[in-house]
Design a protein around this motif. Structure first.
Motif, PDB file in Angstrom:
ATOM      1  N   GLU A 369       0.864  -1.178   0.000  1.00  0.00           N
ATOM      2  CA  GLU A 369       0.000   0.000   0.000  1.00  0.00           C
ATOM      3  C   GLU A 369       0.902   1.228   0.000  1.00  0.00           C
ATOM      4  N   ASN A 370       0.619   2.188  -0.850  1.00  0.00           N
ATOM      5  CA  ASN A 370       1.459   3.372  -0.931  1.00  0.00           C
ATOM      6  C   ASN A 370       1.555   4.094   0.403  1.00  0.00           C
ATOM      7  N   PHE A 371       2.717   4.683   0.643  1.00  0.00           N
ATOM      8  CA  PHE A 371       2.982   5.428   1.870  1.00  0.00           C
ATOM      9  C   PHE A 371       3.159   6.892   1.486  1.00  0.00           C
ATOM     10  N   GLY A 424      24.130  -8.811  16.221  1.00  0.00           N
ATOM     11  CA  GLY A 424      22.942  -8.031  15.924  1.00  0.00           C
ATOM     12  C   GLY A 424      22.309  -8.381  14.598  1.00  0.00           C
ATOM     13  N   GLN A 425      21.052  -7.981  14.473  1.00  0.00           N
ATOM     14  CA  GLN A 425      20.289  -8.230  13.259  1.00  0.00           C
ATOM     15  C   GLN A 425      19.465  -6.993  12.931  1.00  0.00           C
ATOM     16  N   VAL A 426      19.150  -6.845  11.648  1.00  0.00           N
ATOM     17  CA  VAL A 426      18.191  -5.836  11.208  1.00  0.00           C
ATOM     18  C   VAL A 426      17.034  -6.583  10.563  1.00  0.00           C
ATOM     19  N   PHE A 427      15.865  -6.523  11.215  1.00  0.00           N
ATOM     20  CA  PHE A 427      14.671  -7.227  10.751  1.00  0.00           C
ATOM     21  C   PHE A 427      13.690  -6.225  10.144  1.00  0.00           C
ATOM     22  N   TYR A 428      12.879  -6.696   9.169  1.00  0.00           N
ATOM     23  CA  TYR A 428      11.848  -5.820   8.621  1.00  0.00           C
ATOM     24  C   TYR A 428      10.747  -6.668   7.980  1.00  0.00           C
ATOM     25  N   ARG A 429       9.541  -6.103   7.999  1.00  0.00           N
ATOM     26  CA  ARG A 429       8.406  -6.738   7.306  1.00  0.00           C
ATOM     27  C   ARG A 429       7.281  -5.717   7.208  1.00  0.00           C
ATOM     28  N   GLN A 430       6.337  -5.980   6.290  1.00  0.00           N
ATOM     29  CA  GLN A 430       5.108  -5.208   6.251  1.00  0.00           C
ATOM     30  C   GLN A 430       3.972  -6.123   6.660  1.00  0.00           C
ATOM     31  N   THR A 431       2.957  -5.538   7.288  1.00  0.00           N
ATOM     32  CA  THR A 431       1.893  -6.376   7.842  1.00  0.00           C
ATOM     33  C   THR A 431       0.574  -5.613   7.855  1.00  0.00           C
ATOM     34  N   SER A 432      -0.496  -6.372   7.785  1.00  0.00           N
ATOM     35  CA  SER A 432      -1.844  -5.828   7.983  1.00  0.00           C
ATOM     36  C   SER A 432      -2.560  -6.631   9.062  1.00  0.00           C
ATOM     37  N   ASP A 433      -1.782  -7.143  10.017  1.00  0.00           N
ATOM     38  CA  ASP A 433      -2.347  -7.896  11.131  1.00  0.00           C
ATOM     39  C   ASP A 433      -3.346  -7.004  11.874  1.00  0.00           C
ATOM     40  N   PRO A 434      -4.589  -7.456  12.045  1.00  0.00           N
ATOM     41  CA  PRO A 434      -5.626  -6.581  12.637  1.00  0.00           C
ATOM     42  C   PRO A 434      -5.264  -6.068  14.025  1.00  0.00           C
ATOM     43  N   HIS A 457      -2.089  -0.260   7.069  1.00  0.00           N
ATOM     44  CA  HIS A 457      -0.851  -0.911   6.636  1.00  0.00           C
ATOM     45  C   HIS A 457       0.293  -0.476   7.545  1.00  0.00           C
ATOM     46  N   LEU A 458       1.161  -1.436   7.901  1.00  0.00           N
ATOM     47  CA  LEU A 458       2.334  -1.154   8.720  1.00  0.00           C
ATOM     48  C   LEU A 458       3.582  -1.722   8.060  1.00  0.00           C
ATOM     49  N   PHE A 459       4.660  -0.972   8.178  1.00  0.00           N
ATOM     50  CA  PHE A 459       5.985  -1.496   7.852  1.00  0.00           C
ATOM     51  C   PHE A 459       6.831  -1.344   9.106  1.00  0.00           C
ATOM     52  N   ILE A 460       7.427  -2.462   9.560  1.00  0.00           N
ATOM     53  CA  ILE A 460       8.150  -2.493  10.835  1.00  0.00           C
ATOM     54  C   ILE A 460       9.599  -2.873  10.572  1.00  0.00           C
ATOM     55  N   GLN A 480      13.543   0.690  17.009  1.00  0.00           N
ATOM     56  CA  GLN A 480      12.562   0.242  16.019  1.00  0.00           C
ATOM     57  C   GLN A 480      11.943   1.452  15.326  1.00  0.00           C
ATOM     58  N   CYS A 481      11.588   1.246  14.066  1.00  0.00           N
ATOM     59  CA  CYS A 481      10.892   2.271  13.284  1.00  0.00           C
ATOM     60  C   CYS A 481       9.652   1.640  12.657  1.00  0.00           C
ATOM     61  N   VAL A 482       8.498   2.276  12.850  1.00  0.00           N
ATOM     62  CA  VAL A 482       7.239   1.771  12.305  1.00  0.00           C
ATOM     63  C   VAL A 482       6.655   2.828  11.369  1.00  0.00           C
ATOM     64  N   LEU A 483       6.398   2.430  10.113  1.00  0.00           N
ATOM     65  CA  LEU A 483       5.692   3.289   9.160  1.00  0.00           C
ATOM     66  C   LEU A 483       4.234   2.856   9.147  1.00  0.00           C
TER      67      LEU A 483
END
Length: 644
Positions: A369-371, A424-434, A457-460, A480-483
């Motif tokens: 989904e566009n941001f 360390g790790q850098v993790f990321y995903r997009q989600t529409s978990d209700p 829509h979220l990008f984490i 953490q950064c959440v869009l």
């Protein structure tokens, strides 16, 4: 051969008496003293004297070749540490004595060298002499003569005296240590080593060719004489204003109390105090006799001690334990457990550890989904391990700190030279978990009361326990950064785990041990020269406290609204240009879209009915003829949801 002049140098005739005539021992067995010797914090009574120029407190360990101090675990007094050989020439002598004349002599010399110890009395001496000893591989061509005296007053205070006979230090290195004719290679070391990695002293010239001139150097003004205090005159302990127990202090997140470095007797007023941590805290080497517990930046339970420096000597307290209880309390700070879920169990993507490179950037991430980022609709982003999210594949941006507010577009929760090659790790995903959408919606509405829609829509992205360049992992950062967006309005959330922001700068940007130099930046830049925000403390040492700051009243949380589109539906560009049979139908859809969706009034029952008919009839016919170009049905439904 150098000629010895007593008024200028230390001659062998000025050594404390030694040899068979003094009933000295000459073996290398462990020797038991009749009185303890104070060696920093410990009382010692057993020595092992070695031909290698060492007095060793524990005969279980032995390092064969000389090394510079400090050395952990090994407790040494080293008047001249080198691999000597007494099988061809020379002799080792030692004894303890309480001869009154020798006690008076030693006390007078120590008082003269250390005026603060004007009342110092000696009760026991231990005298060790290496007399004309050769080196391993020698043919008696060069020999060394030196002496070590340990003086103590019933184990309360202790000193060592090193004596080097003028002209009698003739070699520095054994053949086995790379020496040639007694010189070069791994050369002799002189000094003391407490074995704790902190307390030690190395005589200048050690491990260099200059050590051969040790008979002409001094710290007390007499060439060939060195005197060092090895036992404490000052006793140091840590106390607190909220707990009389000086062994364990319990610390709750948000606690505020003071630790004090207590010294007995009172040291001079210009004495320097320093705090250090073995584990569990971030800020090491803080200066001052008192320190607030918050200044240590505790991350976990660990040991803390303080030191006082007097007359060039360091006196250190026994470590005290700071036991962290409820390290992070949600009502006081942001805990890592309050992050949006991340990691392997969430099926996150992650950055690969770059082989041979200091930074990595994710492949392009196509958003479902566009941001909205200010005036721009963003459909593709990139995540960098250097604490930045950007919108173009720009490798140069992540490795530089100078950017243009007129062109560079980025979101930077903690922009600095992060290194994930070892930890360390850098993790990321997009989600529409209700559940996560509901959480984000509620948090954003609380921070921005004018927002009344729902996040869709979220990008984490999460930087989990990341170290700093170049491959340093003694301090780690977690953030953490959440869009979050609904297709029209969009927000950015930065989360910083309490106590988990432990460094500010890597080596690339001038940092030393994770601090100083060109420090981290946190904020947002639209690249238009107008819309940008930098979190207070960026590029300064104060950025280390970002987990305790906020713009929404919750320490460790920062929120920004970064986009708000015009509510009107862009009917003109809903679909590709239609030709043939669908052209007429497309024009009808566009007219209806403008009439119904952009009327600007609050939706009513009649409006809803009209839109439903529009969706069913006119859009349905368009899809039948044109095959749903550009997902027109989804776009119009989204527009309808926003409007009504």
């Amino acid at each position: 051969m150098k000629e010895c002049q007593q008024e200028l140098y230390t001659c062998e005739s000025e050594f404390y008496p030694f040899g068979y005539s003094q009933n000295d021992y000459s073996t290398t067995d462990t020797f038991h003293l009749s009185e303890n010797v104070t060696f920093y914090d410990e009382r010692k009574s057993n020595f092992r004297v070695t031909t290698t120029g060492l007095l060793q407190f524990d005969d279980k360990f032995r390092i064969l070749s000389p090394q510079l101090f400090p050395i952990r675990r090994y407790k040494y007094i080293a008047p001249y540490w080198a691999n000597a050989d007494t099988s061809r020439c020379g002799q080792l002598f030692y004894r303890q004595t309480n001869d009154p004349d020798l006690l008076d002599r030693a006390a007078s010399e120590i008082r003269a060298a250390f005026p603060v110890h004007e009342d110092f009395e000696i009760t026991n001496l231990f005298i060790v002499t290496w007399d004309e000893v050769g080196y391993i591989g020698s043919q008696n061509d060069k020999t060394n003569t030196f002496q070590c005296i340990i003086a103590t007053n019933k184990g309360l205070e202790s000193f060592v005296i090193f004596l080097y006979a003028h002209g009698k230090i003739q070699w520095t290195t054994a053949n086995r240590d790379g020496g040639v004719d007694g010189l070069g290679g791994n050369e002799a070391v002189a000094g003391i080593n407490a074995g704790d990695g902190v307390n030690h002293f190395t005589i200048p010239g050690s491990s260099t060719p200059d050590i051969i001139n040790i008979d002409e150097t001094s710290n007390v003004g007499t060439p060939g004489v060195w005197m060092l205090q090895i036992g404490k005159r000052y006793f140091v302990a840590v106390t607190s204003d909220n707990d009389k127990n000086n062994i364990v202090f319990e610390y709750h997140a948000g606690s505020d109390f003071t630790l004090t470095c207590m010294v007995t007797p009172t040291p001079p007023s210009d004495s320097e105090f320093r705090w250090s941590c073995s584990t569990g805290c971030v800020v090491d080497g803080k200066i001052g006799q008192t320190i607030n517990i918050t200044e240590l930046r505790l991350t976990d339970s660990g040991d803390v001690n303080c030191s006082v420096f007097v007359d060039g000597f360091e006196y250190t307290s026994k470590p005290i334990e700071l036991r962290v209880i409820d390290r992070c309390q949600p009502e006081l700070c942001t805990c890592e457990s309050e992050f949006y879920p991340f990691g392997y169990f969430e099926n996150d993507d992650r950055l690969l550890r770059p082989a041979g490179f200091s930074s990595d950037i994710s492949p392009s991430i196509d958003l479902s989904e566009n941001f909205t980022f200010f005036d721009e609709r963003i459909s593709r982003i990139y995540v960098s391990d250097n604490g930045i999210i950007h919108f173009e594949l720009d490798h140069s941006l992540v490795n530089r700190r100078v950017f243009s507010i007129n062109s560079d577009k980025f979101i930077a929760p903690f922009w600095i030279d992060i290194d994930i090659r070892g930890n360390g790790q850098v993790f990321y995903r997009q989600t529409s978990d209700p559940d996560l959408l509901d959480r984000a919606t509620n948090e954003i509405r609380k921070a921005f009361p004018m927002y009344s829609s729902n996040i869709t829509h979220l990008f984490i992205a999460t930087w989990d326990a990341v170290g700093y360049y170049s491959m340093h992992y003694d301090k780690l950062n977690t953030f953490q950064c959440v869009l979050a967006g609904d297709g029209y309005e969009s927000f950015v959330i930065f989360l910083y785990a309490f106590g988990r922001i432990q460094w500010t700068t890597g080596d690339m940007f001038g940092g030393i041990n994770g601090f100083g130099g060109d420090e981290a930046i946190a904020g947002i830049n639209a690249g238009d020269g107008v819309n940008n925000f930098t979190i207070a403390g960026s590029s300064t040492p104060d950025i280390i406290y970002i987990d305790e700051t906020s713009n929404v009243g919750i320490p460790g949380v920062w929120m920004f609204q970064v986009g708000k589109r015009n509510d009107k539906m862009d009917c003109k560009n809903l679909v590709k240009r239609c030709t043939g049979k669908c052209k007429r139908q497309y024009k009808q859809v566009r007219r209806s879209c403008k009439k119904i969706l952009n009327r600007g009034s609050v939706c009513s029952g009649s409006c809803t009915a009209a839109v439903k008919k529009f969706l069913k009839d006119e859009v349905g016919n368009l899809i039948w003829h044109c095959g749903n170009p550009k997902g027109i049905l989804r776009k119009i439904r989204n527009a309808y949801d926003k409007k009504c």
